[in-house]
Design an enzyme around this catalytic site. Sequence first.
Site, mmCIF file in Angstrom:
data_model
loop_
_atom_site.group_PDB
_atom_site.id
_atom_site.type_symbol
_atom_site.label_atom_id
_atom_site.label_comp_id
_atom_site.label_asym_id
_atom_site.label_seq_id
_atom_site.Cartn_x
_atom_site.Cartn_y
_atom_site.Cartn_z
ATOM 1 N N LYS A 38 0.840 -1.204 0.000
ATOM 2 C CA LYS A 38 0.000 0.000 0.000
ATOM 3 C C LYS A 38 0.866 1.242 0.000
ATOM 4 O O LYS A 38 0.614 2.198 -0.732
ATOM 5 C CB LYS A 38 -0.899 0.029 1.248
ATOM 6 C CG LYS A 38 -2.175 -0.727 1.050
ATOM 7 C CD LYS A 38 -3.148 -0.493 2.174
ATOM 8 C CE LYS A 38 -4.325 -1.426 1.970
ATOM 9 N NZ LYS A 38 -5.253 -1.458 3.054
ATOM 10 N N ARG A 162 -19.456 6.706 2.859
ATOM 11 C CA ARG A 162 -19.930 5.538 2.125
ATOM 12 C C ARG A 162 -18.890 5.202 1.072
ATOM 13 O O ARG A 162 -18.475 6.077 0.316
ATOM 14 C CB ARG A 162 -21.264 5.842 1.416
ATOM 15 C CG ARG A 162 -22.392 6.206 2.337
ATOM 16 C CD ARG A 162 -23.470 6.952 1.590
ATOM 17 N NE ARG A 162 -22.975 8.212 1.062
ATOM 18 C CZ ARG A 162 -23.661 9.004 0.219
ATOM 19 N NH1 ARG A 162 -24.854 8.655 -0.197
ATOM 20 N NH2 ARG A 162 -23.156 10.140 -0.214
ATOM 21 N N GLU A 163 -18.466 3.943 1.036
ATOM 22 C CA GLU A 163 -17.558 3.558 -0.036
ATOM 23 C C GLU A 163 -18.256 3.826 -1.361
ATOM 24 O O GLU A 163 -19.458 3.637 -1.484
ATOM 25 C CB GLU A 163 -17.175 2.086 0.108
ATOM 26 C CG GLU A 163 -16.244 1.878 1.286
ATOM 27 C CD GLU A 163 -15.912 0.415 1.543
ATOM 28 O OE1 GLU A 163 -16.114 -0.417 0.650
ATOM 29 O OE2 GLU A 163 -15.467 0.121 2.667
ATOM 30 N N LYS A 230 -22.263 5.974 16.213
ATOM 31 C CA LYS A 230 -21.836 5.252 15.005
ATOM 32 C C LYS A 230 -22.576 3.914 14.880
ATOM 33 O O LYS A 230 -23.110 3.570 13.831
ATOM 34 C CB LYS A 230 -20.318 5.028 15.050
ATOM 35 C CG LYS A 230 -19.781 4.174 13.927
ATOM 36 C CD LYS A 230 -19.967 4.826 12.579
ATOM 37 C CE LYS A 230 -19.733 3.844 11.459
ATOM 38 N NZ LYS A 230 -20.087 4.362 10.151
ATOM 39 N N CYS A 286 -19.055 -3.021 6.981
ATOM 40 C CA CYS A 286 -19.562 -2.324 8.169
ATOM 41 C C CYS A 286 -20.844 -2.883 8.770
ATOM 42 O O CYS A 286 -20.877 -3.195 9.956
ATOM 43 C CB CYS A 286 -19.748 -0.848 7.853
ATOM 44 S SG CYS A 286 -18.178 0.000 7.633
ATOM 45 N N LYS A 289 -20.662 -6.400 10.473
ATOM 46 C CA LYS A 289 -19.733 -6.351 11.617
ATOM 47 C C LYS A 289 -20.287 -5.462 12.745
ATOM 48 O O LYS A 289 -20.246 -5.839 13.915
ATOM 49 C CB LYS A 289 -18.408 -5.806 11.095
ATOM 50 C CG LYS A 289 -17.483 -5.214 12.100
ATOM 51 C CD LYS A 289 -16.190 -4.824 11.431
ATOM 52 C CE LYS A 289 -16.137 -3.383 10.955
ATOM 53 N NZ LYS A 289 -16.179 -2.374 12.006
HETATM 54 P P1 NAD Z 1 -9.227 -1.334 6.072
HETATM 55 O O1 NAD Z 1 -9.097 -2.748 6.457
HETATM 56 O O2 NAD Z 1 -9.512 -0.958 4.654
HETATM 57 O O3 NAD Z 1 -7.874 -0.558 6.461
HETATM 58 C C1 NAD Z 1 -7.190 -0.729 7.644
HETATM 59 C C2 NAD Z 1 -5.713 -0.359 7.376
HETATM 60 O O4 NAD Z 1 -5.018 -0.329 8.612
HETATM 61 C C3 NAD Z 1 -4.986 -1.358 6.490
HETATM 62 O O5 NAD Z 1 -4.364 -0.673 5.420
HETATM 63 C C4 NAD Z 1 -3.950 -1.982 7.437
HETATM 64 O O6 NAD Z 1 -2.765 -2.380 6.769
HETATM 65 C C5 NAD Z 1 -3.715 -0.859 8.403
HETATM 66 N N1 NAD Z 1 -3.178 -1.269 9.695
HETATM 67 C C6 NAD Z 1 -3.510 -2.342 10.455
HETATM 68 N N2 NAD Z 1 -2.802 -2.339 11.593
HETATM 69 C C7 NAD Z 1 -2.012 -1.231 11.570
HETATM 70 C C8 NAD Z 1 -1.067 -0.686 12.468
HETATM 71 N N3 NAD Z 1 -0.807 -1.255 13.645
HETATM 72 N N4 NAD Z 1 -0.434 0.461 12.125
HETATM 73 C C9 NAD Z 1 -0.694 1.066 10.938
HETATM 74 N N5 NAD Z 1 -1.591 0.580 10.050
HETATM 75 C C10 NAD Z 1 -2.232 -0.554 10.368
HETATM 76 O O7 NAD Z 1 -10.306 -0.707 7.034
HETATM 77 P P2 NAD Z 1 -11.408 0.420 6.716
HETATM 78 O O8 NAD Z 1 -12.499 -0.123 5.870
HETATM 79 O O9 NAD Z 1 -10.726 1.673 6.311
HETATM 80 O O10 NAD Z 1 -12.016 0.604 8.176
HETATM 81 C C11 NAD Z 1 -11.267 1.206 9.215
HETATM 82 C C12 NAD Z 1 -12.204 1.461 10.384
HETATM 83 O O11 NAD Z 1 -13.191 2.434 10.006
HETATM 84 C C13 NAD Z 1 -12.993 0.247 10.838
HETATM 85 O O12 NAD Z 1 -13.145 0.314 12.221
HETATM 86 C C14 NAD Z 1 -14.326 0.405 10.162
HETATM 87 O O13 NAD Z 1 -15.374 -0.210 10.862
HETATM 88 C C15 NAD Z 1 -14.508 1.909 10.172
HETATM 89 N N6 NAD Z 1 -15.357 2.428 9.103
HETATM 90 C C16 NAD Z 1 -15.234 1.933 7.847
HETATM 91 C C17 NAD Z 1 -16.022 2.457 6.829
HETATM 92 C C18 NAD Z 1 -15.941 1.907 5.426
HETATM 93 O O14 NAD Z 1 -16.824 2.223 4.627
HETATM 94 N N7 NAD Z 1 -14.928 1.120 5.092
HETATM 95 C C19 NAD Z 1 -16.937 3.501 7.109
HETATM 96 C C20 NAD Z 1 -16.996 3.991 8.401
HETATM 97 C C21 NAD Z 1 -16.204 3.443 9.393
#
Ligand code: NAD
Length: 468
Positions: A38, A162-163, A230, A286, A289
């Site tokens: 990444k 929203r993605e 949330k 989301c 989970k």
């Molecule tokens: P994701 O899995 O896409 O990304 C997580 C990132 O964190 C990864 O790139 C991973 O390599 C990195 N990571 C893991 N451990 C790490 C560490 N110790 N140090 C640095 N980087 C580290 O997750 P996401 O979809 O972006 O979701 C992140 C959070 O946001 C979750 O809690 C999710 O529930 C919340 N959220 C997600 C969305 C969505 O639409 N995806 C919307 C709202 C909230």
Amino acid sequence: MRAMKVTVIGTGYVGITTGVTLAYIGHEVTCVDIDPQKLALLRSGKAPIYEPGLEELMHLARERLKFTDAYAEAVPNAEVIFVAVGTPSDPEGNPDLRYVQAAAEGIGQHLSHNFTVIVNKSTVPIGSGNWVESLVRAAYEATHGKKARGHFAVASNPEFLREGSAIYDALYPDRIVVGTEQPEALEVLYNLYRPLLEQSFAEPAFQPRPATMKAVPLITADLASAELIKYAANAFLSVKISFINEIANLAERVGADITQIARGIGLDSRIGPRFLQAGVGWGGSCFGKDTAALVSTAREYGLTMPIVQAAREVNYRQRERMVEKLQRELKILKGRTIGLLGLTFKPNTDDLRDSPALDIAQRLIKHGVRVRVHDPIALQQARQQNPTLAVEYYESVMELAEDADALVLVTDWAVYRELDWEGIAKLMKKPLVVDGRNFLDKKRLAKAGFQHVGVGMGANPQLITAEE
Ligand code: NAD
């Protein structure tokens, strides 16, 4: 506006959107991730995910954006640190907090600025603010050999993007929620978000500000309330989708049309038209989970959450209904060839987490079906992430349709509406399409000779609404 030094930990869907948006509005942002692939992509100006507008905004903000895997580089001078790592479910439905823990400990070890606000942007269970605070403090004290008091505060700032429209949502949010019990932390976050709150930044040409957009409300709350906001938001949306699907199933039996019903109730301003599209139900990273986490948190407090639990059951049952529809039309599934259109949980993203299509594929395989799949964006990821899944991947819908017994539209990617349906009908054994999103042009399909099976479409096809 004063440019602030910001660090974002985790460059997934939320982290990278947050980092790029804050850099775009003028802050100096360092994004941290542990995934070298990444980071390599990001450093070369490429987005690691498919998200419309992300790469363009990254380009505009490139002078204020840095990427690293080193907490030692990113943490010491940061005024604000966002934790945006993943919080996936463990097998019992509890959020797996090990990434949050690693991030909190990494922050604590390297903290050295006079006062840093640590912000939980990841969706974390109630009480995580306190937990993160204790982890940071312990790591700080173990590393520095002195008390951490006064050096940092923890706040909650849940994310609602929203993605598929993450950049739009980040620039023009409905509201920003900040949960903290410390006024200094609130002040820092208020200053950080000021350009968004006041909408004073220059709109990017490719993502103009909506005409109705004036200022963004800032909702301040205590930590626990912000965390629960949330979960409550996602649970509510999940319930709304499952509700319309439940009504759709009855509509099908009584000979009614769910699209007319959704319009009829959605125009009631107390209800609203959004999240009332019947179909295969939700997927993605989301809703599944977060509803599981909410139910599991309630259980810890001796409560049940029957409404949220029922929404989950209705949702996953909806996927099986697609199989039942095929069974009803084809009678025997064993030995059939069925093509699935769309693998991502919704269009305009490459996210395959909790993908309804992959679940439906597995169910069909169990019935002895040969499953072919297509997706405009995520074929390669699907292949990589599911090495043992016995489906055939197709780059071309025409080839996928050749001699197929049925197609199932699972994701409403715009391209699917515009396919050469007339040509497809000629290639298939029998032109049958199960439209899992009520998305396709029924009239055109009927003309092409298709049997179109929607969701909640029990109504007499002669009764057509004015818009049709
Ligand atoms: P994701 O899995 O896409 O990304 C997580 C990132 O964190 C990864 O790139 C991973 O390599 C990195 N990571 C893991 N451990 C790490 C560490 N110790 N140090 C640095 N980087 C580290 O997750 P996401 O979809 O972006 O979701 C992140 C959070 O946001 C979750 O809690 C999710 O529930 C919340 N959220 C997600 C969305 C969505 O639409 N995806 C919307 C709202 C909230």
